[in-house]
Design a protein around this motif. Structure first.
Motif, PDB file in Angstrom:
ATOM      1  N   ILE A 160      12.528 -53.321 -92.444  1.00 19.99           N
ATOM      2  CA  ILE A 160      13.353 -52.132 -92.238  1.00 19.99           C
ATOM      3  C   ILE A 160      13.761 -51.588 -93.593  1.00 19.99           C
ATOM      4  O   ILE A 160      14.067 -52.340 -94.521  1.00 19.99           O
ATOM      5  CB  ILE A 160      14.570 -52.465 -91.350  1.00 19.99           C
ATOM      6  N   SER A 161      13.714 -50.275 -93.717  1.00 23.33           N
ATOM      7  CA  SER A 161      14.011 -49.638 -94.991  1.00 23.33           C
ATOM      8  C   SER A 161      15.493 -49.725 -95.318  1.00 23.33           C
ATOM      9  O   SER A 161      16.332 -50.050 -94.471  1.00 23.33           O
ATOM     10  CB  SER A 161      13.566 -48.170 -94.942  1.00 23.33           C
ATOM     11  N   TRP A 162      15.832 -49.371 -96.554  1.00 21.92           N
ATOM     12  CA  TRP A 162      17.184 -49.586 -97.059  1.00 21.92           C
ATOM     13  C   TRP A 162      18.249 -48.896 -96.214  1.00 21.92           C
ATOM     14  O   TRP A 162      19.344 -49.417 -96.049  1.00 21.92           O
ATOM     15  CB  TRP A 162      17.287 -49.118 -98.512  1.00 21.92           C
ATOM     16  N   GLY A 163      17.928 -47.717 -95.661  1.00 20.05           N
ATOM     17  CA  GLY A 163      18.906 -46.997 -94.854  1.00 20.05           C
ATOM     18  C   GLY A 163      18.763 -47.255 -93.365  1.00 20.05           C
ATOM     19  O   GLY A 163      19.567 -46.760 -92.561  1.00 20.05           O
ATOM     20  N   GLY A 164      17.733 -47.981 -92.991  1.00 24.64           N
ATOM     21  CA  GLY A 164      17.514 -48.285 -91.583  1.00 24.64           C
ATOM     22  C   GLY A 164      16.703 -47.252 -90.832  1.00 24.64           C
ATOM     23  O   GLY A 164      16.438 -47.399 -89.642  1.00 24.64           O
ATOM     24  N   GLY A 165      16.257 -46.207 -91.526  1.00 24.95           N
ATOM     25  CA  GLY A 165      15.556 -45.142 -90.836  1.00 24.95           C
ATOM     26  C   GLY A 165      14.093 -45.410 -90.545  1.00 24.95           C
ATOM     27  O   GLY A 165      13.481 -44.725 -89.723  1.00 24.95           O
ATOM     28  N   ARG A 166      13.533 -46.362 -91.225  1.00 22.65           N
ATOM     29  CA  ARG A 166      12.117 -46.689 -91.020  1.00 22.65           C
ATOM     30  C   ARG A 166      11.971 -48.174 -90.729  1.00 22.65           C
ATOM     31  O   ARG A 166      12.630 -48.994 -91.329  1.00 22.65           O
ATOM     32  CB  ARG A 166      11.308 -46.321 -92.261  1.00 22.65           C
ATOM     33  N   THR A 167      11.074 -48.466 -89.782  1.00 20.83           N
ATOM     34  CA  THR A 167      10.784 -49.846 -89.434  1.00 20.83           C
ATOM     35  C   THR A 167       9.276 -50.046 -89.343  1.00 20.83           C
ATOM     36  O   THR A 167       8.517 -49.074 -89.158  1.00 20.83           O
ATOM     37  CB  THR A 167      11.429 -50.239 -88.098  1.00 20.83           C
ATOM     38  N   PHE A 168       8.864 -51.290 -89.455  1.00 25.50           N
ATOM     39  CA  PHE A 168       7.444 -51.606 -89.397  1.00 25.50           C
ATOM     40  C   PHE A 168       7.299 -53.001 -88.831  1.00 25.50           C
ATOM     41  O   PHE A 168       8.087 -53.889 -89.158  1.00 25.50           O
ATOM     42  CB  PHE A 168       6.833 -51.533 -90.803  1.00 25.50           C
ATOM     43  N   PHE A 169       6.305 -53.188 -87.946  1.00 26.73           N
ATOM     44  CA  PHE A 169       6.144 -54.452 -87.242  1.00 26.73           C
ATOM     45  C   PHE A 169       4.707 -54.929 -87.329  1.00 26.73           C
ATOM     46  O   PHE A 169       3.763 -54.121 -87.361  1.00 26.73           O
ATOM     47  CB  PHE A 169       6.506 -54.306 -85.767  1.00 26.73           C
ATOM     48  N   THR A 170       4.540 -56.227 -87.306  1.00 30.34           N
ATOM     49  CA  THR A 170       3.210 -56.756 -87.135  1.00 30.34           C
ATOM     50  C   THR A 170       2.746 -56.466 -85.709  1.00 30.34           C
ATOM     51  O   THR A 170       3.564 -56.347 -84.787  1.00 30.34           O
ATOM     52  CB  THR A 170       3.171 -58.263 -87.425  1.00 30.34           C
ATOM     53  N   ASP A 171       1.447 -56.327 -85.516  1.00 30.66           N
ATOM     54  CA  ASP A 171       0.933 -55.875 -84.231  1.00 30.66           C
ATOM     55  C   ASP A 171       1.360 -56.766 -83.066  1.00 30.66           C
ATOM     56  O   ASP A 171       1.624 -56.275 -81.958  1.00 30.66           O
ATOM     57  CB  ASP A 171      -0.594 -55.803 -84.275  1.00 30.66           C
ATOM     58  N   SER A 172       1.434 -58.063 -83.296  1.00 29.11           N
ATOM     59  CA  SER A 172       1.695 -58.986 -82.197  1.00 29.11           C
ATOM     60  C   SER A 172       3.094 -58.866 -81.607  1.00 29.11           C
ATOM     61  O   SER A 172       3.348 -59.388 -80.516  1.00 29.11           O
ATOM     62  CB  SER A 172       1.440 -60.426 -82.636  1.00 29.11           C
ATOM     63  N   VAL A 173       4.014 -58.213 -82.298  1.00 29.99           N
ATOM     64  CA  VAL A 173       5.378 -58.096 -81.769  1.00 29.99           C
ATOM     65  C   VAL A 173       5.757 -56.657 -81.436  1.00 29.99           C
ATOM     66  O   VAL A 173       6.858 -56.425 -80.920  1.00 29.99           O
ATOM     67  CB  VAL A 173       6.416 -58.688 -82.752  1.00 29.99           C
ATOM     68  N   LYS A 174       4.872 -55.718 -81.695  1.00 26.36           N
ATOM     69  CA  LYS A 174       5.186 -54.313 -81.399  1.00 26.36           C
ATOM     70  C   LYS A 174       5.490 -54.139 -79.925  1.00 26.36           C
ATOM     71  O   LYS A 174       4.776 -54.643 -79.060  1.00 26.36           O
ATOM     72  CB  LYS A 174       4.019 -53.414 -81.799  1.00 26.36           C
ATOM     73  N   GLY A 175       6.552 -53.404 -79.633  1.00 24.48           N
ATOM     74  CA  GLY A 175       6.962 -53.178 -78.264  1.00 24.48           C
ATOM     75  C   GLY A 175       7.827 -54.284 -77.692  1.00 24.48           C
ATOM     76  O   GLY A 175       8.401 -54.108 -76.616  1.00 24.48           O
ATOM     77  N   ARG A 176       7.908 -55.407 -78.366  1.00 20.10           N
ATOM     78  CA  ARG A 176       8.730 -56.525 -77.898  1.00 20.10           C
ATOM     79  C   ARG A 176       9.925 -56.788 -78.809  1.00 20.10           C
ATOM     80  O   ARG A 176      10.994 -57.159 -78.330  1.00 20.10           O
ATOM     81  CB  ARG A 176       7.888 -57.795 -77.802  1.00 20.10           C
ATOM     82  N   PHE A 177       9.746 -56.620 -80.088  1.00 19.51           N
ATOM     83  CA  PHE A 177      10.798 -56.899 -81.071  1.00 19.51           C
ATOM     84  C   PHE A 177      11.355 -55.595 -81.640  1.00 19.51           C
ATOM     85  O   PHE A 177      10.623 -54.608 -81.802  1.00 19.51           O
ATOM     86  CB  PHE A 177      10.253 -57.732 -82.227  1.00 19.51           C
TER      87      PHE A 177
END
Length: 129
Positions: A51-68
């Motif tokens: 998660i970016s410094w301000g919380g505006g951007r996030t990024f996930f590994t494929d295996s947890v997308k939609g769950r985490f």
């Protein structure tokens, strides 16, 4: 003194949910990306979410997308990882980490361990089938 302290890991049945927390002290969080990694026995540490410094951007590994979901509260100096629909493959020690933006050129996302400069001790998540 910099400290990252994870909590919230426990034994849960498959399909269940957990929320991990990471209390951060000693850092100006607005200058840091935050992330979660995990490591299962006999495996390398792997990226989970950032998660970016301000919380505006996030990024996930494929295996947890939609769950985490990853979130942060800079005022409370806390990072969170909401984990839903847990699977046995999610069993691992989960580590929070802080990456100094000034040292990594203000990049996002940051998904490799070398992008992070401070680490917690980990919290164990075990998902039973």
């Amino acid at each position: 003194q910099v400290q990252l302290v994870e909590s919230g890991g426990e034994l849960v049945q498959a399909g269940g949910s957990l929320r991990l927390s990471c209390a951060v002290s000693g850092l100006p969080l607005t200058s840091y990306n935050l992330g979660w990694f995990r490591q299962a026995p006999g495996k390398e540490r792997e990226f989970v979410a950032s998660i970016s410094w301000g919380g505006g951007r996030t990024f996930f590994t494929d295996s947890v997308k939609g769950r985490f979901t990853i979130s942060r509260d800079n005022a409370a100096n806390t990072l969170y990882l909401q984990m839903n629909s847990l699977e046995p493959e999610d069993t691992a020690s989960y580590y929070c980490a802080a990456g100094d933006l000034r040292r990594i050129g203000w990049r996002f996302p940051t998904i490799v361990p070398s992008d992070y400069h401070y680490w917690g001790q980990g919290t164990q998540v075990t998902v039973s089938s």
